[in-house]
Structures are given as C-alpha cells and as structure tokens.
Motif scaffolding. Structure first.
Motif, PDB file in Angstrom:
ATOM      1  N   LYS A 200       0.812  -1.220   0.000  1.00 25.74           N
ATOM      2  CA  LYS A 200       0.000   0.000   0.000  1.00 25.74           C
ATOM      3  C   LYS A 200       0.842   1.266   0.000  1.00 25.74           C
ATOM      4  O   LYS A 200       0.310   2.370   0.168  1.00 25.74           O
ATOM      5  N   TYR A 201       2.142   1.129  -0.198  1.00 26.29           N
ATOM      6  CA  TYR A 201       3.035   2.287  -0.154  1.00 26.29           C
ATOM      7  C   TYR A 201       3.689   2.535  -1.512  1.00 26.29           C
ATOM      8  O   TYR A 201       4.007   1.606  -2.255  1.00 26.29           O
ATOM      9  N   GLY A 202       3.892   3.823  -1.792  1.00 20.50           N
ATOM     10  CA  GLY A 202       4.657   4.231  -2.957  1.00 20.50           C
ATOM     11  C   GLY A 202       5.965   4.853  -2.507  1.00 20.50           C
ATOM     12  O   GLY A 202       6.053   5.432  -1.411  1.00 20.50           O
ATOM     13  N   TYR A 203       6.997   4.757  -3.342  1.00 24.85           N
ATOM     14  CA  TYR A 203       8.331   5.230  -2.969  1.00 24.85           C
ATOM     15  C   TYR A 203       8.776   6.297  -3.963  1.00 24.85           C
ATOM     16  O   TYR A 203       8.762   6.075  -5.182  1.00 24.85           O
ATOM     17  N   ASN A 204       9.162   7.446  -3.415  1.00 23.13           N
ATOM     18  CA  ASN A 204       9.469   8.611  -4.233  1.00 23.13           C
ATOM     19  C   ASN A 204      10.841   9.163  -3.866  1.00 23.13           C
ATOM     20  O   ASN A 204      11.147   9.364  -2.683  1.00 23.13           O
ATOM     21  N   LEU A 205      11.645   9.431  -4.892  1.00 21.24           N
ATOM     22  CA  LEU A 205      12.965  10.031  -4.699  1.00 21.24           C
ATOM     23  C   LEU A 205      12.845  11.546  -4.778  1.00 21.24           C
ATOM     24  O   LEU A 205      12.361  12.090  -5.776  1.00 21.24           O
ATOM     25  N   SER A 206      13.296  12.214  -3.734  1.00 20.43           N
ATOM     26  CA  SER A 206      13.276  13.676  -3.736  1.00 20.43           C
ATOM     27  C   SER A 206      14.686  14.211  -3.939  1.00 20.43           C
ATOM     28  O   SER A 206      15.685  13.508  -3.724  1.00 20.43           O
ATOM     29  N   ILE A 217      21.110  16.962  -2.829  1.00 19.63           N
ATOM     30  CA  ILE A 217      20.805  15.941  -1.833  1.00 19.63           C
ATOM     31  C   ILE A 217      19.568  15.158  -2.269  1.00 19.63           C
ATOM     32  O   ILE A 217      18.530  15.744  -2.599  1.00 19.63           O
ATOM     33  N   PHE A 218      19.692  13.831  -2.252  1.00 21.21           N
ATOM     34  CA  PHE A 218      18.577  12.952  -2.593  1.00 21.21           C
ATOM     35  C   PHE A 218      18.117  12.216  -1.337  1.00 21.21           C
ATOM     36  O   PHE A 218      18.935  11.738  -0.549  1.00 21.21           O
ATOM     37  N   ASN A 219      16.790  12.122  -1.174  1.00 19.68           N
ATOM     38  CA  ASN A 219      16.192  11.340  -0.095  1.00 19.68           C
ATOM     39  C   ASN A 219      15.112  10.438  -0.668  1.00 19.68           C
ATOM     40  O   ASN A 219      14.619  10.668  -1.778  1.00 19.68           O
ATOM     41  N   LEU A 220      14.740   9.439   0.114  1.00 17.53           N
ATOM     42  CA  LEU A 220      13.712   8.488  -0.303  1.00 17.53           C
ATOM     43  C   LEU A 220      12.542   8.573   0.674  1.00 17.53           C
ATOM     44  O   LEU A 220      12.744   8.527   1.893  1.00 17.53           O
ATOM     45  N   TYR A 221      11.326   8.710   0.125  1.00 20.07           N
ATOM     46  CA  TYR A 221      10.126   8.840   0.950  1.00 20.07           C
ATOM     47  C   TYR A 221       9.159   7.693   0.666  1.00 20.07           C
ATOM     48  O   TYR A 221       8.966   7.293  -0.490  1.00 20.07           O
ATOM     49  N   GLU A 222       8.562   7.217   1.747  1.00 20.46           N
ATOM     50  CA  GLU A 222       7.542   6.170   1.675  1.00 20.46           C
ATOM     51  C   GLU A 222       6.190   6.817   1.965  1.00 20.46           C
ATOM     52  O   GLU A 222       5.982   7.385   3.034  1.00 20.46           O
ATOM     53  N   CYS A 223       5.258   6.732   1.005  1.00 17.36           N
ATOM     54  CA  CYS A 223       3.979   7.436   1.121  1.00 17.36           C
ATOM     55  C   CYS A 223       2.820   6.456   0.966  1.00 17.36           C
ATOM     56  O   CYS A 223       2.866   5.546   0.122  1.00 17.36           O
ATOM     57  N   ASP A 224       1.771   6.674   1.759  1.00 17.97           N
ATOM     58  CA  ASP A 224       0.576   5.857   1.601  1.00 17.97           C
ATOM     59  C   ASP A 224      -0.349   6.493   0.566  1.00 17.97           C
ATOM     60  O   ASP A 224      -0.004   7.495  -0.072  1.00 17.97           O
ATOM     61  N   ALA A 225      -1.535   5.937   0.405  1.00 19.38           N
ATOM     62  CA  ALA A 225      -2.447   6.400  -0.643  1.00 19.38           C
ATOM     63  C   ALA A 225      -2.950   7.813  -0.392  1.00 19.38           C
ATOM     64  O   ALA A 225      -3.377   8.502  -1.327  1.00 19.38           O
ATOM     65  N   GLN A 226      -2.922   8.273   0.863  1.00 21.42           N
ATOM     66  CA  GLN A 226      -3.352   9.639   1.197  1.00 21.42           C
ATOM     67  C   GLN A 226      -2.172  10.609   1.210  1.00 21.42           C
ATOM     68  O   GLN A 226      -2.302  11.746   1.639  1.00 21.42           O
ATOM     69  N   PHE A 227      -1.023  10.144   0.755  1.00 19.42           N
ATOM     70  CA  PHE A 227       0.203  10.937   0.692  1.00 19.42           C
ATOM     71  C   PHE A 227       0.625  11.446   2.067  1.00 19.42           C
ATOM     72  O   PHE A 227       1.055  12.584   2.227  1.00 19.42           O
ATOM     73  N   ARG A 228       0.500  10.556   3.047  1.00 22.84           N
ATOM     74  CA  ARG A 228       1.181  10.748   4.323  1.00 22.84           C
ATOM     75  C   ARG A 228       2.536  10.066   4.176  1.00 22.84           C
ATOM     76  O   ARG A 228       2.609   8.843   3.995  1.00 22.84           O
ATOM     77  N   CYS A 229       3.584  10.862   4.230  1.00 23.12           N
ATOM     78  CA  CYS A 229       4.906  10.377   3.829  1.00 23.12           C
ATOM     79  C   CYS A 229       5.884  10.367   4.999  1.00 23.12           C
ATOM     80  O   CYS A 229       5.833  11.241   5.878  1.00 23.12           O
ATOM     81  N   ALA A 230       6.777   9.392   4.975  1.00 24.25           N
ATOM     82  CA  ALA A 230       7.850   9.292   5.964  1.00 24.25           C
ATOM     83  C   ALA A 230       9.177   9.174   5.226  1.00 24.25           C
ATOM     84  O   ALA A 230       9.289   8.435   4.238  1.00 24.25           O
ATOM     85  N   ARG A 231      10.170   9.912   5.708  1.00 21.94           N
ATOM     86  CA  ARG A 231      11.497   9.847   5.086  1.00 21.94           C
ATOM     87  C   ARG A 231      12.225   8.600   5.564  1.00 21.94           C
ATOM     88  O   ARG A 231      12.341   8.358   6.759  1.00 21.94           O
ATOM     89  N   LEU A 232      12.731   7.820   4.627  1.00 22.43           N
ATOM     90  CA  LEU A 232      13.482   6.610   4.947  1.00 22.43           C
ATOM     91  C   LEU A 232      14.952   6.958   5.185  1.00 22.43           C
ATOM     92  O   LEU A 232      15.432   8.011   4.746  1.00 22.43           O
TER      93      LEU A 232
END
Length: 293
Positions: A200-206, A217-232
C-alpha cells in the motif's frame, strides 16, 4: 485663449508626455517580473493594461494635434510610441496565461497550482506552484514540470494539494504522482512516470540543493495512498561541481525479495545499485549514507 482651449491643450500635453512614459514603465516592469510574480487576477490585469496601451494610441494621436508642445518633442514622442505599440501587441500574445486548478492556505501563505500551455506544442503543459502572501497579492513561482511531448500530466482535473498534518508539509500531486513538497526542506521529486509501489506504499525520490554546500541531496520517501509520507534512512549527496554530470537515479522493487532499490545509471555505465531497503537499510556506494535519526 479661452479656459476650455487651455484645458484641452494641457490635457494634450499631459497625454503626449505621459502615454509613452507610462507605457515604457509598464514594459520595463513586465519584462523583468512576468516570469516570477503572479497574483489573483494577473491574467485579467495584464490584458486590461495592454489593451489600454493599444487603445490609448487613438487619444494620443489626437493629442499630438491639440498639444502646444514644440513640434520636435511631438515628433519624438510619436516616433517613440510606434515601436512601443508594436511591442505591446507581441507582448500581449506572449503573456503566459496561467490557469489555476487548485488553491490551498498553508503555513501563513496561499498556494496556487497552475499551468499554461508549453512552448513545445498543444497538449503539453508547464506546471507551476505559486507561493503567495495570504491575501494573494504577490507570489513567487516554482516550476514543477515542463512537458516537451505532452505525454505526462496533461489532464488538469487529476490534481490536488494535500496537507500532511503529521509533519506539517504540503504536497503537490498530479495524476497520482508526487511532484513537489513544501516543507523542511522544500523539495522536488524525480519524475519516474509512476512511483515504485510495494503493497500500500509508494516510494518517491526527492532532491533539493543544500544552500550551504551547493550539493544536490537525494532522499527516499515512503507514502501511503493519502500521501502521508515518511522519510526513509537514505541520503545520497552529489557535490556541487558534479551536479550537472550526476547520473540518473530511479527506484524499483526487487521482484524476488520485495526490497526497495535505488538505482543510478549514466550514459556510459550500466545500472548500479546504490541503496537497498528491506529488513534494514543498506548503502552500496560511498556517496550514500544512512543517517542516525
């Protein structure tokens, strides 16, 4: 000389001098600011002003005959106004008429998500986020995406501005893709056609530029369907002198282990694994690091 005639000639003098000067001042302002400012009613105001400049040529022409200024000044004014009038027409056609699709109040600012047709052709959009004072008077633009071929993000109905209250950030979402975040820090995301999905999570490179080191600087974020995101726990840093030549990064999911992989690839090298995230995070190259927090 009657009072009425004196008044007419005074108005004529004012128009002969004021019309060229006011038109010139507007163009000096417009040419320097039109790409970086916006406000509610921007399109209407610019259209009205330029229409008035063009329409004002008629009373200006009449004023040349009723003014009692010296002939040389009137000739100079008329020679100056003609190219200015031509520029008005071209400038009007070149105006970036933005279409606003979303609006959100966030953190003492008003944010407007807008687009206008790309210079590359019909059906291709350039997307902008405007950060405005709460009253919406003066705004600063951020280009989110420019489409050369009209392949992606060309449906203005599939857009939203989403507030993540857990971390106090504002996300820009177009066609279910995360494109930009207003937060700490504000950052854009690498467009990958679709974010990598795992469950249920999408992974986005910022990516964002560190103002102190000029590094990217690149970071990786894990986001749910409501776009509540956590930085990995992933940081990839490219020094300032290497930003222009940095490799392309993208995310993929390992079909066997279901680990999240960050891959880099350049034109001269094969794809290389730089970070993996499964039971625990693991860096595979020197430029990658895992923060303690």
């Amino acid at each position: 000389m009657s009072g009425t005639l004196r008044l007419i000639r005074s108005i004529g003098n004012l128009f002969v001098i004021g019309y060229p000067l006011s038109s010139l001042l507007y163009f000096m302002w417009g040419l320097s600011m039109k790409r970086i400012v916006y406000w509610d009613g921007y399109n209407v105001l610019n259209g009205v002003i330029i229409f008035l400049i063009i329409a004002g040529f008629v009373p200006f022409s009449i004023s040349l005959f009723v003014s009692d200024l010296q002939t040389g000044w009137r000739i100079l004014a008329s020679l100056f106004v003609f190219p200015l009038l031509c520029c008005s027409a071209f400038f009007w056609m070149d105006l970036p008429f933005y279409k606003q699709v979303n609006e959100m109040q966030f953190d003492r600012h008003k944010y407007l998500l807008t687009y206008h047709n790309s210079i590359y052709g019909e059906g291709a959009y350039d997307w902008y986020l405007f950060e405005c004072a709460r009253a919406g008077i003066l705004c600063k633009a951020t280009l989110l995406y420019s489409d050369e071929y009209g392949e992606f993000y060309n449906d203005s109905s599939l857009t939203s501005l989403v507030i993540d209250e857990d971390v106090n950030e504002l996300h820009v979402v177009i066609d279910n893709d995360l494109l930009y975040t207003v937060g700490h820090p504000s950052r854009e995301y690498i467009v990958m056609a679709r974010s990598a999905q795992r469950g249920k999570y999408g992974y986005n490179l910022s990516q964002y530029k560190d103002p102190h080191t000029n590094s990217l600087i690149f970071n990786l974020y894990e986001c749910d369907a409501q776009f509540r995101c956590a930085r990995l726990p992933f940081v990839y840093s490219v020094p300032g002198q290497g930003v222009a030549a940095s490799s392309r990064l993208f995310v993929e999911i390992d079909e066997t282990t279901r680990d999240v992989h960050v891959i880099r690839q350049s034109a001269s090298q094969d794809a290389e694994l730089i970070f993996s995230y499964g039971d625990r995070p693991h860096c595979h190259v020197q430029e990658c690091s895992i923060p303690d927090d």
